[in-house]
Write a protein that holds these residues in place. Sequence first.
Motif: not given
Lengths: 156, 92
Positions: B11-16, B36-44, B76-80
């Motif tokens: 699943k993809k999420i949108s980040i800015k 990005v993938n919904n299990i992406t972290n800030v470091k990635e 881990i990043l969240k949508n938006k």
Amino acid sequence: MKLKEENRNKKNNNKTKIIQENIYIEITKKEIKVNSYLKRLYDSKLGGNVVFIGTIRDKTDKGDLIDYLYYEAYKPMALNEIRKILENYLFQGAFKKGLVVHRIGILKPKDIAILVALANEHRDNLFNVLDLIVKEIKEKVPIWKKEYFNNSYKWI
Amino acid sequence: MANIKLRRSNKKISIKILFFAYAKEIVNKNYLNLKVNNITNVKEVLEKLYIDYPDLKKINFSVALNNEYINDYEIILKNKDVISIIPPVSGG
């Protein structure tokens, strides 16, 4: 729904002030008129008012003559970081009223870049608190400046 | 169980990502929108930025997530979510 949310975000990003009972914070492109801001601080119960005014120097640290400085801010975060710094000292009882006004955009030598003022019943420790607050602002608040001199520039 | 995990990670999420001061000049943009993938972290996300904009590696910067400074880049990043690249500040 999406449009509403975008508008709300836009509104937050364009916010230039935080006004609370004991705290006033503003990031502005306009000239800082010290007296009109200080009127917000004056209070018949508070007899000690201390003020820091930061102005633009005409030379870089290396001695080049400055034409002007350009200040950039990440406004929503800058306002919030300044609020956190002021509230930390306010809640400790270090002052009763505080204000911070930071100018952004193009500033020339002698222009006022920042005004920080605090009021308390007495002046006691207020000079020290003011100094600590100015230091924290310089360390934490997302505002940057670029010096323009001799047809070149440098982020500092 | 494995299937569920696999589906989640697809699943993809949108980040800015916001850039300021000289970070903005390196990237030549005020912001980037990424999926990005919904299990992406800030470091990635930072590692991806380093690939696209290697000069970012040469500067010091702090990171803010949704307008708060963070030290933990494993979050881990969240949508938006909004990541801000904050070069050393110089206000006042």
